[in-house]
Design an enzyme around this catalytic site. Structure first.
Site, short mmCIF file in Angstrom:
data_model
loop_
_atom_site.label_atom_id
_atom_site.label_comp_id
_atom_site.label_asym_id
_atom_site.label_seq_id
_atom_site.Cartn_x
_atom_site.Cartn_y
_atom_site.Cartn_z
N GLU A 102 0.84 -1.19 0.00
CA GLU A 102 0.00 0.00 0.00
C GLU A 102 0.88 1.25 0.00
OE1 GLU A 102 -3.69 1.84 2.66
OE2 GLU A 102 -2.13 0.63 3.65
N LYS A 202 -10.28 0.32 -1.13
CA LYS A 202 -10.21 0.15 0.33
C LYS A 202 -11.48 0.63 1.00
CE LYS A 202 -7.10 1.11 4.24
NZ LYS A 202 -5.85 1.80 4.65
N CYS A 235 -4.73 -3.26 4.38
CA CYS A 235 -4.32 -2.69 5.66
C CYS A 235 -5.41 -2.77 6.74
CB CYS A 235 -3.84 -1.25 5.45
SG CYS A 235 -2.69 -0.67 6.74
#
Length: 528
Positions: A102, A202, A235
């Protein structure tokens, strides 16, 4: 003047693409023979070779300052040059899929406007294929996608990378931002021939004000010739039900691609801890890659299966790291691996039968009375910004219990090295509210930072005392992640994990290093 400007723009883009293509095919020619020789060796059935590259991203010195697209591309191409080197190195090892972290291409800490020149346009391609390397003029502002596509061709491997993307919208879309565009933190996947396969936006942003949350959750999966059903998330997503858990439960995913710019937090949420814990808890393979900026607490990547991990964690080196491992399909039945209670000790069974109770919402209930040979004092200490209730593990061996709200945690332990190190068993059953809001149920046997109670929860990386232990708790959630970390940031696989009655347990004998953390980290998603 307009025509002249368009000509200049086209000339600039043609030079850019020509540079990519010449470099790509030249390097492909150099490495293709080597790759073909490796490929002829083949891989055992049910196995594939994966790589993740923990990349030290080259950052813009002033991310909040506005710039132009050409300057943004110059910076991003420096990072992409390093990606290309890793692809070629991986190709020589027969890698079939490679993953980059990321924020690895553009960096972080932008404002919404300063990020905009760094964004590629990502078209919606439900019914048609697109190969950005071979079809560079099909869409504007796709230079980064083009380079990634060409890398996949050069390496003849699937490639997953993270970048910022943009999508125009208008007032007919009730979610459309005021500036008329979405900005997404996005993973993209390319096949080994450079074809765009899928993307993921995301869902759970971590104070990323330059990006938007997608109007709907992406459940992004893709199949490959070497392993079926990969799922993707980014994440902070790993701590939430959507989309991470949903992919495993409802979409049959057995392989996870996980990109991150994760700031480590011991004792429970260092990056490699949660990566491995997800693999063990859900019986999946996890290809996990972090950004490498030790000064920001960012390091820790790995290729994890339920039974084995290959990882990298380095707070000293300024350099990135390519991790390559051959990995097999996860076993068909996790219970056969993790819930074999035939070897459970008699003392362990006895503890289950004598479970005491705690009063609801009484964190000071004297749950330890009558549990060990002497009364053990409970105390409170801050761990992970949460107020844990703990009891000390002073003895060479013992049995401890500590409760908070509806959760009681138990441990039966024996220390093989008895030093002056202070250990404690802690419990937390409440809403975590710092750096995100989510409900946690946790049982944790941890090494404290010193002899004082208030040091329990400090970030410790070295220990000498090895343990045999059984750790368990009466969790209200079915989603419990087993964490086992030893001295020197060393991962160890639990000996047994699973459910017995209403308790989730982890058992381990013969640790190879001193114990840092043995924890059961439960997420009660419904109470977020």
């Amino acid at each position: 003047m307009k025509g002249s400007g368009a000509t200049c723009e086209r000339t600039r883009k043609e030079r850019f693409i020509a540079h990519i293509m010449l470099g790509a095919w030249y390097k492909l020619g150099l490495f293709l023979l080597c790759y073909q020789i490796i490929s002829l060796e083949g891989h055992p059935e049910g196995h594939y070779v994966a790589a993740v590259y923990e990349h030290r991203s080259i950052l813009t010195p002033n991310p909040k300052v506005l710039t132009d697209r050409e300057s943004a591309l110059r910076l991003m191409n420096q990072n992409l040059d390093l990606y290309e080197e890793q692809v070629m190195a991986a190709a020589k090892e027969g890698v079939q899929i490679i993953v980059f972290p990321e924020d690895g291409i553009h960096g972080f800490n932008f404002t919404r406007d300063s990020l905009y020149p760094f964004l590629d346009f990502l078209p919606s391609l439900q019914s048609e294929e697109w190969n950005p390397c071979l079809e560079p003029y099909k869409f504007n502002d796709t230079e980064v996608l083009q380079r990634l596509s060409c890398m996949a061709i050069m390496g003849q491997m699937y490639l997953v990378a993270n970048l910022g993307t943009k999508q125009p919208c208008n007032s007919s879309d009730a979610h459309c931002p005021a500036d008329g565009r979405y900005q997404f933190n996005t993973n993209v996947v390319f096949s080994d021939n450079g074809t765009f396969v899928t993307s993921y936006r995301k869902q759970n942003l971590y104070f990323e004000y330059a990006f938007d949350t997608p109007p709907e959750v992406d459940y992004s999966t893709f199949d490959t010739p070497f392993a079926e059903k990969f799922g993707i998330f980014i994440c902070f997503d790993i701590l939430f039900f959507e989309p991470a858990v949903r992919l495993v439960k409802d979409y049959g995913v057995k392989h996870i691609v996980f990109t991150a710019a994760w700031m480590n937090q011991l004792p429970l949420l260092a990056s490699i801890e949660i990566q491995q814990a997800f693999a063990v808890a859900f019986n999946v393979n996890v290809l996990a890659v972090n950004n490498h900026h030790p000064s920001l607490g960012m390091t820790g990547s790995g290729i994890h299966s339920p039974r084995r991990s290959f990882w990298y964690h380095n707070m000293e080196s300024p350099e990135g790291k390519l991790i390559i491992a051959q990995i097999s399909d996860p076993p068909a039945d996790a219970d056969l691996l993790w819930n074999d209670t035939s070897s459970t000790t008699e003392s362990y069974r006895e503890f289950f039968s004598k479970e005491p109770s705690c009063e609801e919402n009484d964190i000071d209930a004297p749950c330890n009375k009558g549990w060990s040979h002497e009364t053990v004092p409970s105390f409170h200490s801050t761990m992970m910004y949460d107020n844990f209730t703990l009891v000390p593990a002073w003895e060479e061996q013992g049995s401890l219990q500590v409760c908070s709200n509806s959760l009681c945690c138990y441990v039966d332990y024996q220390r093989h090295v008895l030093s002056d190190d202070f250990y404690a068993l802690g419990v937390f059953d409440d809403l975590h509210t710092v750096h995100g809001t989510y409900y946690v149920q946790a049982c944790a046997l941890v090494k404290c930072g010193g002899p004082q109670f208030e040091t329990c929860g400090h970030e410790i990386t070295n220990a000498t005392d090895t343990f045999d232990f059984h750790l368990w708790g009466n969790f209200s959630t079915s989603y419990v992640f087993p964490i086992l970390l030893t001295s020197g940031m060393t991962l160890e696989i639990p000996g047994q994990v699973g459910w017995e009655g209403s308790h989730y347990f982890m058992r381990k004998n013969q640790l190879s290093e001193g114990l840092l953390t043995a924890a059961l980290y439960g997420r009660w998603y419904e109470r977020d």
